[in-house]
Design a protein around this motif. Structure first.
Motif, PDB file in Angstrom:
ATOM      1  N   VAL A   2       4.229  -7.106  16.655  1.00  0.00           N
ATOM      2  CA  VAL A   2       5.451  -6.573  17.249  1.00  0.00           C
ATOM      3  C   VAL A   2       5.067  -5.537  18.293  1.00  0.00           C
ATOM      4  O   VAL A   2       4.439  -4.531  17.969  1.00  0.00           O
ATOM      5  CB  VAL A   2       6.347  -5.927  16.166  1.00  0.00           C
ATOM      6  N   CYS A   3       5.421  -5.800  19.541  1.00  0.00           N
ATOM      7  CA  CYS A   3       5.158  -4.866  20.638  1.00  0.00           C
ATOM      8  C   CYS A   3       6.352  -4.882  21.583  1.00  0.00           C
ATOM      9  O   CYS A   3       7.224  -5.741  21.490  1.00  0.00           O
ATOM     10  CB  CYS A   3       3.911  -5.274  21.418  1.00  0.00           C
ATOM     11  N   LYS A   4       6.348  -3.932  22.489  1.00  0.00           N
ATOM     12  CA  LYS A   4       7.394  -3.895  23.506  1.00  0.00           C
ATOM     13  C   LYS A   4       7.303  -5.143  24.382  1.00  0.00           C
ATOM     14  O   LYS A   4       8.316  -5.734  24.745  1.00  0.00           O
ATOM     15  CB  LYS A   4       7.273  -2.632  24.349  1.00  0.00           C
ATOM     16  N   LYS A   5       6.073  -5.563  24.683  1.00  0.00           N
ATOM     17  CA  LYS A   5       5.850  -6.771  25.473  1.00  0.00           C
ATOM     18  C   LYS A   5       4.450  -7.286  25.169  1.00  0.00           C
ATOM     19  O   LYS A   5       3.508  -6.513  25.082  1.00  0.00           O
ATOM     20  CB  LYS A   5       5.990  -6.462  26.968  1.00  0.00           C
ATOM     21  N   VAL A   6       4.336  -8.592  24.994  1.00  0.00           N
ATOM     22  CA  VAL A   6       3.044  -9.232  24.804  1.00  0.00           C
ATOM     23  C   VAL A   6       2.886 -10.235  25.934  1.00  0.00           C
ATOM     24  O   VAL A   6       3.730 -11.106  26.121  1.00  0.00           O
ATOM     25  CB  VAL A   6       2.942  -9.938  23.428  1.00  0.00           C
ATOM     26  N   GLY A   7       1.814 -10.104  26.677  1.00  0.00           N
ATOM     27  CA  GLY A   7       1.580 -10.956  27.834  1.00  0.00           C
ATOM     28  C   GLY A   7       1.259 -12.395  27.473  1.00  0.00           C
ATOM     29  O   GLY A   7       0.956 -12.732  26.331  1.00  0.00           O
ATOM     30  N   PHE A   8       1.293 -13.231  28.502  1.00  0.00           N
ATOM     31  CA  PHE A   8       1.092 -14.666  28.339  1.00  0.00           C
ATOM     32  C   PHE A   8      -0.252 -14.997  27.695  1.00  0.00           C
ATOM     33  O   PHE A   8      -0.321 -15.814  26.778  1.00  0.00           O
ATOM     34  CB  PHE A   8       1.213 -15.357  29.707  1.00  0.00           C
ATOM     35  N   GLN A   9      -1.335 -14.387  28.179  1.00  0.00           N
ATOM     36  CA  GLN A   9      -2.669 -14.704  27.652  1.00  0.00           C
ATOM     37  C   GLN A   9      -2.764 -14.380  26.165  1.00  0.00           C
ATOM     38  O   GLN A   9      -3.299 -15.168  25.384  1.00  0.00           O
ATOM     39  CB  GLN A   9      -3.759 -13.964  28.438  1.00  0.00           C
ATOM     40  N   ALA A  10      -2.252 -13.245  25.770  1.00  0.00           N
ATOM     41  CA  ALA A  10      -2.284 -12.866  24.354  1.00  0.00           C
ATOM     42  C   ALA A  10      -1.389 -13.788  23.533  1.00  0.00           C
ATOM     43  O   ALA A  10      -1.764 -14.216  22.433  1.00  0.00           O
ATOM     44  CB  ALA A  10      -1.846 -11.415  24.185  1.00  0.00           C
ATOM     45  N   GLN A  11      -0.216 -14.130  24.045  1.00  0.00           N
ATOM     46  CA  GLN A  11       0.681 -15.033  23.331  1.00  0.00           C
ATOM     47  C   GLN A  11       0.013 -16.361  23.049  1.00  0.00           C
ATOM     48  O   GLN A  11       0.132 -16.916  21.953  1.00  0.00           O
ATOM     49  CB  GLN A  11       1.968 -15.258  24.127  1.00  0.00           C
ATOM     50  N   LYS A  12      -0.709 -16.882  24.022  1.00  0.00           N
ATOM     51  CA  LYS A  12      -1.414 -18.158  23.846  1.00  0.00           C
ATOM     52  C   LYS A  12      -2.466 -18.048  22.744  1.00  0.00           C
ATOM     53  O   LYS A  12      -2.620 -18.967  21.941  1.00  0.00           O
ATOM     54  CB  LYS A  12      -2.076 -18.598  25.153  1.00  0.00           C
ATOM     55  N   GLN A  13      -3.202 -16.936  22.715  1.00  0.00           N
ATOM     56  CA  GLN A  13      -4.232 -16.747  21.693  1.00  0.00           C
ATOM     57  C   GLN A  13      -3.607 -16.597  20.299  1.00  0.00           C
ATOM     58  O   GLN A  13      -4.127 -17.149  19.325  1.00  0.00           O
ATOM     59  CB  GLN A  13      -5.109 -15.534  22.026  1.00  0.00           C
ATOM     60  N   PHE A  14      -2.494 -15.881  20.195  1.00  0.00           N
ATOM     61  CA  PHE A  14      -1.805 -15.753  18.903  1.00  0.00           C
ATOM     62  C   PHE A  14      -1.252 -17.102  18.453  1.00  0.00           C
ATOM     63  O   PHE A  14      -1.299 -17.436  17.276  1.00  0.00           O
ATOM     64  CB  PHE A  14      -0.686 -14.715  18.979  1.00  0.00           C
ATOM     65  N   GLU A  15      -0.731 -17.867  19.397  1.00  0.00           N
ATOM     66  CA  GLU A  15      -0.195 -19.188  19.095  1.00  0.00           C
ATOM     67  C   GLU A  15      -1.267 -20.072  18.454  1.00  0.00           C
ATOM     68  O   GLU A  15      -0.990 -20.804  17.503  1.00  0.00           O
ATOM     69  CB  GLU A  15       0.324 -19.823  20.384  1.00  0.00           C
ATOM     70  N   LYS A  16      -2.486 -19.998  18.963  1.00  0.00           N
ATOM     71  CA  LYS A  16      -3.590 -20.788  18.409  1.00  0.00           C
ATOM     72  C   LYS A  16      -3.878 -20.418  16.957  1.00  0.00           C
ATOM     73  O   LYS A  16      -4.395 -21.234  16.202  1.00  0.00           O
ATOM     74  CB  LYS A  16      -4.862 -20.575  19.234  1.00  0.00           C
ATOM     75  N   LYS A  17      -3.549 -19.211  16.560  1.00  0.00           N
ATOM     76  CA  LYS A  17      -3.800 -18.732  15.201  1.00  0.00           C
ATOM     77  C   LYS A  17      -2.533 -18.772  14.336  1.00  0.00           C
ATOM     78  O   LYS A  17      -2.536 -18.280  13.208  1.00  0.00           O
ATOM     79  CB  LYS A  17      -4.350 -17.311  15.231  1.00  0.00           C
ATOM     80  N   ALA A  18      -1.461 -19.328  14.881  1.00  0.00           N
ATOM     81  CA  ALA A  18      -0.178 -19.419  14.172  1.00  0.00           C
ATOM     82  C   ALA A  18       0.348 -18.035  13.779  1.00  0.00           C
ATOM     83  O   ALA A  18       0.920 -17.841  12.713  1.00  0.00           O
ATOM     84  CB  ALA A  18      -0.279 -20.333  12.955  1.00  0.00           C
ATOM     85  N   ILE A  19       0.139 -17.059  14.661  1.00  0.00           N
ATOM     86  CA  ILE A  19       0.659 -15.709  14.463  1.00  0.00           C
ATOM     87  C   ILE A  19       1.852 -15.539  15.390  1.00  0.00           C
ATOM     88  O   ILE A  19       1.738 -15.771  16.592  1.00  0.00           O
ATOM     89  CB  ILE A  19      -0.416 -14.641  14.761  1.00  0.00           C
ATOM     90  N   SER A  20       2.976 -15.156  14.826  1.00  0.00           N
ATOM     91  CA  SER A  20       4.188 -14.972  15.627  1.00  0.00           C
ATOM     92  C   SER A  20       4.105 -13.684  16.428  1.00  0.00           C
ATOM     93  O   SER A  20       3.492 -12.711  16.000  1.00  0.00           O
ATOM     94  CB  SER A  20       5.423 -14.907  14.729  1.00  0.00           C
ATOM     95  N   VAL A  21       4.757 -13.690  17.581  1.00  0.00           N
ATOM     96  CA  VAL A  21       4.803 -12.530  18.462  1.00  0.00           C
ATOM     97  C   VAL A  21       6.261 -12.180  18.705  1.00  0.00           C
ATOM     98  O   VAL A  21       7.073 -13.045  19.013  1.00  0.00           O
ATOM     99  CB  VAL A  21       4.110 -12.845  19.811  1.00  0.00           C
ATOM    100  N   PHE A  22       6.592 -10.902  18.547  1.00  0.00           N
ATOM    101  CA  PHE A  22       7.947 -10.427  18.792  1.00  0.00           C
ATOM    102  C   PHE A  22       7.905  -9.351  19.863  1.00  0.00           C
ATOM    103  O   PHE A  22       7.267  -8.316  19.686  1.00  0.00           O
ATOM    104  CB  PHE A  22       8.583  -9.866  17.513  1.00  0.00           C
ATOM    105  N   ASP A  23       8.569  -9.590  20.988  1.00  0.00           N
ATOM    106  CA  ASP A  23       8.752  -8.596  22.046  1.00  0.00           C
ATOM    107  C   ASP A  23      10.062  -7.879  21.764  1.00  0.00           C
ATOM    108  O   ASP A  23      11.132  -8.502  21.833  1.00  0.00           O
ATOM    109  CB  ASP A  23       8.863  -9.267  23.422  1.00  0.00           C
ATOM    110  N   VAL A  24       9.990  -6.610  21.416  1.00  0.00           N
ATOM    111  CA  VAL A  24      11.202  -5.853  21.089  1.00  0.00           C
ATOM    112  C   VAL A  24      11.137  -4.467  21.703  1.00  0.00           C
ATOM    113  O   VAL A  24      10.069  -3.966  22.038  1.00  0.00           O
ATOM    114  CB  VAL A  24      11.423  -5.739  19.562  1.00  0.00           C
ATOM    115  N   ASP A  25      12.286  -3.862  21.825  1.00  0.00           N
ATOM    116  CA  ASP A  25      12.389  -2.486  22.306  1.00  0.00           C
ATOM    117  C   ASP A  25      13.400  -1.787  21.406  1.00  0.00           C
ATOM    118  O   ASP A  25      14.590  -1.733  21.709  1.00  0.00           O
ATOM    119  CB  ASP A  25      12.831  -2.471  23.770  1.00  0.00           C
ATOM    120  N   CYS A  26      12.920  -1.327  20.253  1.00  0.00           N
ATOM    121  CA  CYS A  26      13.800  -0.692  19.273  1.00  0.00           C
ATOM    122  C   CYS A  26      12.963   0.199  18.368  1.00  0.00           C
ATOM    123  O   CYS A  26      11.765   0.364  18.569  1.00  0.00           O
ATOM    124  CB  CYS A  26      14.545  -1.751  18.459  1.00  0.00           C
TER     125      CYS A  26
END
Length: 143
Positions: free
Chosen positions: A91-115
């Motif tokens: 969970v971060c304010k924003k996760v960039g494309f390159q990191a999202q792709k790497q997390f996707e390969k590991k089946a780790i979800s990414v949440f872009d939030v501002d709260c």
């Protein structure tokens, strides 16, 4: 089933850091619906995204443009992603494309939030609770 959530926060109250800005993730463990602070996990500098180069290639006023030019592309996020490999989501304010792709390969979800961190954790644990129990998210799904 227990799982971990990695949060990018500068003050432990707000999700206010972009993935590339985080030098220490706050790791929470969720077990039986209970959320507990587990640890603060430092990311070594060589695992963190490097700053954009001085030539400005691929950079704008907000930093790296997201296409990897001048910012090392996927190779500079792999170590940081590996440091969070035991987490179910990030969970971060924003996760960039390159990191999202790497997390996707590991089946780790990414949440872009501002709260607030508390709000993010409550919503994510609610989501995973429903998902894990194969329950519907709305009443319309029951019709």
């Amino acid at each position: 089933m227990a799982y971990k959530i990695a949060v990018g926060s500068s003050d432990e109250k707000n999700v206010d850091l972009k993935f590339g800005e985080v030098r220490e993730f706050i790791i929470y463990e969720v077990e039986n619906g209970e959320i507990h602070l587990l640890e603060k996990r430092k990311v070594r500098e060589n695992e963190a995204n490097i700053e954009c180069n001085t030539s400005g290639a691929g950079c704008d006023s907000s930093g790296c443009s997201g296409n990897g030019n001048g910012c090392g592309g996927p190779t500079n996020v792999i170590g940081k992603v590996e440091a969070l490999a035991d987490c179910r989501c990030v969970v971060c304010k924003k996760v960039g494309f390159q990191a999202q792709k790497q997390f996707e390969k590991k089946a780790i979800s990414v949440f872009d939030v501002d709260c607030e961190v508390k709000e993010a954790l409550e919503k994510i644990t609610f989501y995973y609770n429903k998902l894990d129990k194969h329950e519907a998210f709305s009443r319309r799904n029951h019709l």
